[in-house]
Write an enzyme that holds these catalytic residues in place. Structure first.
Site, PDB file in Angstrom:
ATOM      1  N   ASP A  69       0.828  -1.208   0.000  1.00 57.33           N
ATOM      2  CA  ASP A  69       0.000   0.000   0.000  1.00 57.33           C
ATOM      3  C   ASP A  69       0.866   1.263   0.000  1.00 57.33           C
ATOM      4  OD1 ASP A  69      -2.644   1.292   0.455  1.00 57.33           O
ATOM      5  OD2 ASP A  69      -1.671   1.928   2.312  1.00 57.33           O
TER       6      ASP A  69
ATOM      7  N   GLU B  87       1.266  -0.490  -5.082  1.00 53.64           N
ATOM      8  CA  GLU B  87       0.216   0.509  -5.302  1.00 53.64           C
ATOM      9  C   GLU B  87       0.888   1.861  -5.556  1.00 53.64           C
ATOM     10  OE1 GLU B  87      -3.338   3.184  -3.609  1.00 53.64           O
ATOM     11  OE2 GLU B  87      -1.661   2.617  -2.354  1.00 53.64           O
TER      12      GLU B  87
END
Ligand code: GLC
Length: 617
Positions: free
Chosen positions: A259, A301
């Site tokens: 993330d 990401e």
């Protein structure tokens, strides 16, 4: 045990020098490096036999995830099936969707009301109680593996929740833990950072620092005030986070979504994004996973422009992430829907297609986050389209305000200073299904469904792996109930994170319903994709000029097989002025024989044309 150790040592030997080099370059700390090596060995030894067998299998076939059967689906566990056990019970539905990779949205412990959709983790080794336990996760991943389904989870490594044990100790003034975050006792340093660091949530969480009244400190919080940025300059943070990563990988996770990865290294006088040290950390993480759990893939990401995204693949000799999101293409797709002009999209696809075929992108029409209008404004400017006005136009269009728009949705983080805003809405709502349903307008519904299916058909043609957001396979529309929940009301991303409507899902067999039409159409496309090898992710992929601004043409070629996709982004019938004179074609959905020249395509229609094999003499 001896042979198991040999496998580990062989893998360690392969990477040791580079790993040590990078670690020492960043930290210059021998004993912490030795600790890292000891601990990763422990994680290897603890890894269960089934996972070790999978590691060996995938090591022999490193291209396993580049096949044409890969299809992802992402969902929040509670929205999809209540809890982990519920997901296990729904694996039959997932198989029916032809999906073989599920992304379980954040499910680790997080404080209610201060969770950012689970992206504020308070314990990396505990599942949220309402969703189940670590044992349930292990059961779920094992059940998935039996069915050939891969499991993806988020590894939120940029920050922890303010409720994480480290944060709580830091807040109490424990220096050891304060050094794991960024603490400042006055505004001077934060004010210097603020000069160069942009804002992620300018409206819902302005600024990059939060004042802690009780502690008397500022703490760095790039995202929400309750998400404290970790300080990776501290080797303890790196080591511990690697242990958390391996702990989770050992629960049977196949794909780790890193993330917010561009943000993990901070340096004064920089934007604190995409710094070189981030790549060092990702490269080390890749090596650690190749040593301990080589069946695991890293998915980065990186929601940035293409020049910033691509470096996260690393190089062929020193790879970083296995897969990255194709975010600019996603945003450009919606620009194309609004403008009916495929030129920018064609250019964007050409950029992606020119990259090495080893790079695997995840393609999607939308995800759990907003759509940011990160387009190639340099190119648009040559047509006189100016960034600020165009963003406003797109936001107006998708809210349903501009002229002929059929879309429904809401703005996200509208910035009063820059005038910038992003957008939220489900694929179906953005295609007009919500509006047509509300107005009970059958003709409009027919068009909206066509647009929705055409967009999926186009996504399946792109180079890489397609990922559906759960509910999109039955055309689920926006969910406005988040406004009634005080914990969610301020964050419009919840608009497109509604719960799966299983009552509607019962209609999938009924071709007279919207759900049935979309599900059936996607099913056919997914089966074609799985059958035709030209859809493997490392096939040659290119675009073809159609001489019509609304029609996109994508070609794919692999081992003697060629498929051409034609996609009409306009609500009018069009002709694609292509002229592929290399043979006869058959349209894969209807089975109709066609020439790939001067092809008429109905409004929001599409074709998959496959070149017929020449008869051998
Ligand atoms: C990622 C997630 C997003 C979250 C942010 C902070 O961008 O996709 O939902 O808000 O990270 O963790």
């Amino acid at each position: 045990m001896k042979t198991a150790e040999t496998v580990f040592l062989k893998r360690l030997e392969k990477h040791h020098d580079e790993l040590r080099w990078l670690y020492m370059e960043l930290y210059g700390n021998d004993s912490m490096f030795a600790e890292l090596c000891d601990n990763i060995k422990q994680f290897y030894l603890e890894r269960n036999e089934d996972l070790k067998a999978l590691d060996l299998k995938r090591e022999k076939k490193p291209d396993w995830y580049k096949q044409n059967d890969m299809l992802g689906m992402m969902f929040y566990i509670d929205n999809f099936a209540g809890d982990m056990k519920g997901v296990e019970a729904r694996l039959g539905y997932i198989e029916k969707c032809n999906v073989n990779y599920i992304h379980l949205m954040p499910f680790l412990d997080t404080p209610e009301g201060r969770s950012d959709g689970g992206y504020a983790v308070s314990d990396f080794r505990k599942v949220q109680e309402k969703l189940g336990s670590m044992k349930d996760l292990e059961n779920l991943t094992a059940a998935c593996h039996k069915k050939g389904i891969n499991v993806c989870m988020d590894f939120v490594m940029n920050h922890t929740s303010e409720d994480h044990e480290w944060a709580r100790k830091a807040r109490q003034g424990d220096g050891e833990y304060m050094s794991r975050y960024f603490f400042f006792d006055n505004w001077y340093m934060p004010s210097l950072y603020e000069k160069t660091v942009p804002q992620v949530f300018p409206t819902t969480a302005p600024g990059n620092f939060t004042w802690l009244d009780d502690a008397g400190y500022f703490v760095m919080t790039t995202f929400y005030p309750y998400q404290w940025d970790l300080n990776y300059k501290n080797p303890r943070v790196f080591n511990e986070m690697m242990y958390n990563f391996l702990y989770l990988a050992n629960r049977g996770i196949d794909i780790i979504r890193i993330d917010a990865v561009p943000y993990i290294w901070k340096e004064l006088n920089t934007p604190c994004r995409n710094l070189q040290q981030v790549h060092t950390i990702v490269r080390m993480m890749r090596m650690i996973s190749e040593i301990v759990c080589p069946s695991v893939l890293l998915l980065g990401e990186v929601v940035m422009e293409p020049e910033k995204v691509v470096p996260y693949f690393g190089t062929v000799e020193k790879p970083e992430c296995h897969m990255l999101y194709n975010v600019t293409t996603m945003a450009t797709t919606w620009h194309t829907v609004a403008t009916r002009d495929v030129r920018l999209l064609k250019k964007q696809l050409d950029i992606v297609n020119a990259l090495p075929k080893d790079y695997v992108f995840l393609n999607y029409l939308r995800c759990h986050d907003d759509i940011g209008w990160g387009l190639d404004y340099g190119t648009l400017m040559t047509e006189g389209i100016e960034e600020r006005c165009h963003k406003k136009y797109l936001n107006d269009y998708f809210q349903g305000y501009a002229g002929d728009s059929k879309s429904r949705g809401e703005l996200y983080n509208a910035d009063p200073v820059t005038g910038d805003a992003r957008f939220c809405g489900t694929t179906a709502s953005m295609c007009g299904i919500e509006k047509a349903g509300f107005e009970q307008d059958n003709e409009a519904m027919e068009k909206a469904v066509r647009l929705d299916v055409m967009l999926h058909a186009y996504m399946f043609m792109q180079s890489g792996i397609p990922v559906l957001y759960s509910g999109d396979e039955i055309g689920q529309v926006n969910d406005y109930t988040y406004k009634e929940n005080p914990h969610k009301a301020a964050d419009s991303r919840y608009l497109h994170r509604g719960a799966m409507n299983w009552e509607l899902a019962e209609n999938i067999q009924d071709s007279n319903t919207v759900e049935g039409k979309i599900f059936y159409s996607l099913d056919r496309l997914e089966k074609i994709r799985k059958k035709e090898k030209a859809f493997v992710s490392n096939a040659d992929t290119w675009t073809i000029e159609t001489w019509d601004q609304s029609v996109l043409c994508i070609g794919r070629y692999y081992e003697g097989e060629k498929i051409i996709g034609l996609f009409n982004f306009s609500e009018f019938d069009k002709t694609a002025w292509i002229n592929e004179t290399d043979g006869d074609y058959v349209e894969l959905i209807s089975g109709r024989e066609m020439k790939a020249a001067g092809v008429n395509i109905p409004a929001y229609g599409f074709y998959y044309l496959k070149k017929k094999q020449q008869k051998s003499q």
